[in-house]
Design a protein around this motif. Structure first.
Motif, PDB file in Angstrom:
ATOM      1  N   UNK A 107      18.509 -65.198 -39.470  1.00  0.00           N
ATOM      2  CA  UNK A 107      17.381 -64.633 -38.735  1.00  0.00           C
ATOM      3  C   UNK A 107      17.669 -64.665 -37.229  1.00  0.00           C
ATOM      4  N   UNK A 108      17.523 -63.500 -36.601  1.00  0.00           N
ATOM      5  CA  UNK A 108      17.635 -63.432 -35.144  1.00  0.00           C
ATOM      6  C   UNK A 108      16.243 -63.715 -34.579  1.00  0.00           C
ATOM      7  N   UNK A 109      16.027 -64.955 -34.134  1.00  0.00           N
ATOM      8  CA  UNK A 109      14.679 -65.360 -33.729  1.00  0.00           C
ATOM      9  C   UNK A 109      14.273 -64.771 -32.384  1.00  0.00           C
ATOM     10  N   UNK A 110      15.245 -64.340 -31.591  1.00  0.00           N
ATOM     11  CA  UNK A 110      14.879 -63.664 -30.350  1.00  0.00           C
ATOM     12  C   UNK A 110      14.278 -62.293 -30.658  1.00  0.00           C
ATOM     13  N   UNK A 111      14.936 -61.538 -31.540  1.00  0.00           N
ATOM     14  CA  UNK A 111      14.425 -60.224 -31.931  1.00  0.00           C
ATOM     15  C   UNK A 111      13.115 -60.350 -32.687  1.00  0.00           C
ATOM     16  N   UNK A 112      12.977 -61.420 -33.482  1.00  0.00           N
ATOM     17  CA  UNK A 112      11.749 -61.634 -34.244  1.00  0.00           C
ATOM     18  C   UNK A 112      10.527 -61.634 -33.337  1.00  0.00           C
ATOM     19  N   UNK A 113      10.680 -62.156 -32.139  1.00  0.00           N
ATOM     20  CA  UNK A 113       9.543 -62.227 -31.209  1.00  0.00           C
ATOM     21  C   UNK A 113       9.056 -60.857 -30.753  1.00  0.00           C
ATOM     22  N   UNK A 114       9.851 -59.814 -30.980  1.00  0.00           N
ATOM     23  CA  UNK A 114       9.418 -58.468 -30.609  1.00  0.00           C
ATOM     24  C   UNK A 114       8.161 -58.054 -31.381  1.00  0.00           C
ATOM     25  N   UNK A 115       7.911 -58.702 -32.516  1.00  0.00           N
ATOM     26  CA  UNK A 115       6.721 -58.380 -33.313  1.00  0.00           C
ATOM     27  C   UNK A 115       5.431 -58.627 -32.524  1.00  0.00           C
ATOM     28  N   UNK A 116       5.498 -59.547 -31.584  1.00  0.00           N
ATOM     29  CA  UNK A 116       4.312 -59.822 -30.771  1.00  0.00           C
ATOM     30  C   UNK A 116       3.974 -58.657 -29.840  1.00  0.00           C
ATOM     31  N   UNK A 117       4.932 -57.785 -29.626  1.00  0.00           N
ATOM     32  CA  UNK A 117       4.724 -56.664 -28.714  1.00  0.00           C
ATOM     33  C   UNK A 117       4.139 -55.440 -29.410  1.00  0.00           C
ATOM     34  N   UNK A 118       3.992 -55.505 -30.739  1.00  0.00           N
ATOM     35  CA  UNK A 118       3.390 -54.398 -31.484  1.00  0.00           C
ATOM     36  C   UNK A 118       1.887 -54.467 -31.335  1.00  0.00           C
ATOM     37  N   UNK A 119       1.340 -53.515 -30.641  1.00  0.00           N
ATOM     38  CA  UNK A 119      -0.076 -53.529 -30.292  1.00  0.00           C
ATOM     39  C   UNK A 119      -0.968 -53.664 -31.530  1.00  0.00           C
ATOM     40  N   UNK A 120      -1.901 -54.595 -31.489  1.00  0.00           N
ATOM     41  CA  UNK A 120      -2.919 -54.808 -32.517  1.00  0.00           C
ATOM     42  C   UNK A 120      -2.338 -55.227 -33.863  1.00  0.00           C
ATOM     43  N   UNK A 121      -1.104 -55.735 -33.871  1.00  0.00           N
ATOM     44  CA  UNK A 121      -0.546 -56.283 -35.104  1.00  0.00           C
ATOM     45  C   UNK A 121      -1.173 -57.647 -35.376  1.00  0.00           C
ATOM     46  N   UNK A 122      -1.109 -58.139 -36.637  1.00  0.00           N
ATOM     47  CA  UNK A 122      -1.669 -59.477 -36.913  1.00  0.00           C
ATOM     48  C   UNK A 122      -1.092 -60.572 -36.020  1.00  0.00           C
ATOM     49  N   UNK A 123       0.229 -60.503 -35.740  1.00  0.00           N
ATOM     50  CA  UNK A 123       0.826 -61.525 -34.885  1.00  0.00           C
ATOM     51  C   UNK A 123       0.391 -61.383 -33.437  1.00  0.00           C
ATOM     52  N   UNK A 124       0.245 -60.144 -32.982  1.00  0.00           N
ATOM     53  CA  UNK A 124      -0.235 -59.941 -31.609  1.00  0.00           C
ATOM     54  C   UNK A 124      -1.663 -60.455 -31.455  1.00  0.00           C
ATOM     55  N   UNK A 125      -2.494 -60.211 -32.453  1.00  0.00           N
ATOM     56  CA  UNK A 125      -3.876 -60.717 -32.403  1.00  0.00           C
ATOM     57  C   UNK A 125      -3.891 -62.238 -32.469  1.00  0.00           C
ATOM     58  N   UNK A 126      -3.003 -62.796 -33.300  1.00  0.00           N
ATOM     59  CA  UNK A 126      -2.933 -64.258 -33.384  1.00  0.00           C
ATOM     60  C   UNK A 126      -2.552 -64.857 -32.043  1.00  0.00           C
ATOM     61  N   UNK A 127      -1.573 -64.264 -31.378  1.00  0.00           N
ATOM     62  CA  UNK A 127      -1.138 -64.769 -30.078  1.00  0.00           C
ATOM     63  C   UNK A 127      -2.283 -64.760 -29.075  1.00  0.00           C
ATOM     64  N   UNK A 128      -3.030 -63.680 -29.040  1.00  0.00           N
ATOM     65  CA  UNK A 128      -4.166 -63.603 -28.116  1.00  0.00           C
ATOM     66  C   UNK A 128      -5.203 -64.677 -28.425  1.00  0.00           C
ATOM     67  N   UNK A 129      -5.421 -64.924 -29.717  1.00  0.00           N
ATOM     68  CA  UNK A 129      -6.390 -65.960 -30.109  1.00  0.00           C
ATOM     69  C   UNK A 129      -5.902 -67.341 -29.700  1.00  0.00           C
ATOM     70  N   UNK A 130      -4.635 -67.622 -29.943  1.00  0.00           N
ATOM     71  CA  UNK A 130      -4.067 -68.913 -29.549  1.00  0.00           C
ATOM     72  C   UNK A 130      -4.165 -69.091 -28.035  1.00  0.00           C
ATOM     73  N   UNK A 131      -3.835 -68.056 -27.290  1.00  0.00           N
ATOM     74  CA  UNK A 131      -3.922 -68.145 -25.829  1.00  0.00           C
ATOM     75  C   UNK A 131      -5.346 -68.428 -25.368  1.00  0.00           C
ATOM     76  N   UNK A 132      -6.313 -67.791 -26.006  1.00  0.00           N
ATOM     77  CA  UNK A 132      -7.708 -68.033 -25.634  1.00  0.00           C
ATOM     78  C   UNK A 132      -8.108 -69.472 -25.924  1.00  0.00           C
ATOM     79  N   UNK A 133      -7.649 -70.009 -27.044  1.00  0.00           N
ATOM     80  CA  UNK A 133      -7.977 -71.395 -27.397  1.00  0.00           C
ATOM     81  C   UNK A 133      -7.283 -72.381 -26.447  1.00  0.00           C
ATOM     82  N   UNK A 134      -6.085 -72.061 -26.012  1.00  0.00           N
ATOM     83  CA  UNK A 134      -5.419 -72.899 -25.006  1.00  0.00           C
ATOM     84  C   UNK A 134      -6.213 -72.863 -23.703  1.00  0.00           C
ATOM     85  N   UNK A 135      -6.634 -71.684 -23.312  1.00  0.00           N
ATOM     86  CA  UNK A 135      -7.412 -71.532 -22.078  1.00  0.00           C
ATOM     87  C   UNK A 135      -8.696 -72.371 -22.139  1.00  0.00           C
ATOM     88  N   UNK A 136      -9.390 -72.301 -23.250  1.00  0.00           N
ATOM     89  CA  UNK A 136     -10.631 -73.064 -23.401  1.00  0.00           C
ATOM     90  C   UNK A 136     -10.355 -74.563 -23.421  1.00  0.00           C
TER      91      UNK A 136
END
Length: 215
Positions: A1-30
Motif C-alpha cells: 500500500x502506498x500510504x502517501x497516495x492513499x491520503x489523496x482520498x481525503x481530497x475527493x469532495x464530499x467523500x465519506x473520508x473527506x466528511x470524516x476528516x472535517x468532523x474530526x477537525x471540528x471535534x479537535x477544535x471544540x
C-alpha cells in the motif's frame, strides 16, 4: 500500500473520508476550545500526514500552547506532516517515524489532553481494538479526550468500542449518528491515568482489506 497516495482520498469532495476528516477537525477544535489554560499535550496514533490536527491548529487561538507528537510509520507521510508543521510555525509539533502501536513512543507526552486514534480501529482486529482502548487509560490525562474513528460496516463495532471505553472510566461525550458510514467518537476520561507501560504493544496493523477478506 502506498500510504502517501492513499491520503489523496481525503481530497475527493464530499467523500465519506473527506466528511470524516472535517468532523474530526471540528471535534479537535471544540476540544481545544474547552481545554484549561496553560500548556497542552496532544498525541496522534498512526497520524499519517497529520491532516486532522494540522488542519485545525494553525488558525486556533491555543496554537502556541500545544505540544504535539504525531507518530506514523510511513516516512513519506512523516516528512509531509513535519513540513506542514514547520510552514505553519508550529515548532512544538513533532512528526516521528515510528511504530505507533508501541507505547514507548509516547513517553514524555502521556498523559495527554487530547489523544487521536483516527484511522486505526478499522484496520486492526477486535482484541487489539480493546487493547488499544485499555491503553488509552495510560495515554489520556484526567479530563482529557480521546477522539477516535471507526467505519460502521457490518459488523458495526461502534457500540462495542463505546462500551469498552465506558468500562474503563471514559464518559461518552459525542458520537456521530448511526446513519454515518464513517463514525467519529469522543470520550472524556474521568479517572486517574495509569502509568505508561513501556515495552507494551497495543495492536498489530492488519489493514482494512485483509480484515474484510478474512470474514
Amino acid at each position: 500500500m502506498d500510504w502517501q497516495t492513499w491520503h489523496d482520498r481525503y481530497d475527493t469532495r464530499d467523500s465519506p473520508l473527506a466528511r470524516r476528516l472535517l468532523t474530526v477537525q471540528e471535534r479537535i477544535r471544540l476540544a481545544l476550545d474547552d481545554c484549561p489554560p496553560g500548556p497542552l499535550r496532544v498525541v496522534s496514533l498512526c497520524a499519517g500526514q497529520g491532516r486532522d490536527l494540522l488542519g485545525v491548529l494553525p488558525g486556533h487561538p491555543r496554537r502556541l500552547d500545544v505540544r504535539a507528537r504525531l507518530v506514523e510509520l510511513d516516512p513519506k507521510n512523516v516528512d509531509l506532516a513535519a513540513a506542514a508543521a514547520r510552514s505553519a510555525g508550529l515548532h512544538e509539533v513533532e512528526a516521528v517515524a515510528a511504530d505507533a502501536a508501541l507505547l514507548d513512543h509516547y513517553d514524555g507526552m502521556a498523559p495527554a489532553d487530547i489523544v487521536l486514534i483516527c484511522g486505526v480501529f478499522g484496520n486492526i482486529a477486535d482484541p487489539d481494538i480493546e487493547r488499544t482502548v485499555d491503553a488509552s487509560t495510560q495515554l489520556c490525562k484526567t479530563g482529557g479526550r480521546v477522539i477516535w474513528t471507526r467505519h460502521r460496516k457490518d459488523p458495526d463495532r461502534v457500540p462495542l468500542i463505546c462500551k469498552w471505553f465506558e468500562e474503563r472510566g471514559f464518559d461518552r461525550e459525542w458520537v456521530t449518528d448511526g446513519d454515518q458510514l464513517q463514525a467519529v467518537g469522543v470520550h472524556r476520561f474521568g479517572s486517574r491515568p495509569m502509568p505508561l507501560q513501556l515495552g507494551t504493544r497495543m495492536f498489530s496493523f492488519v489493514g482494512y482489506d485483509k480484515l474484510r477478506s478474512a470474514t
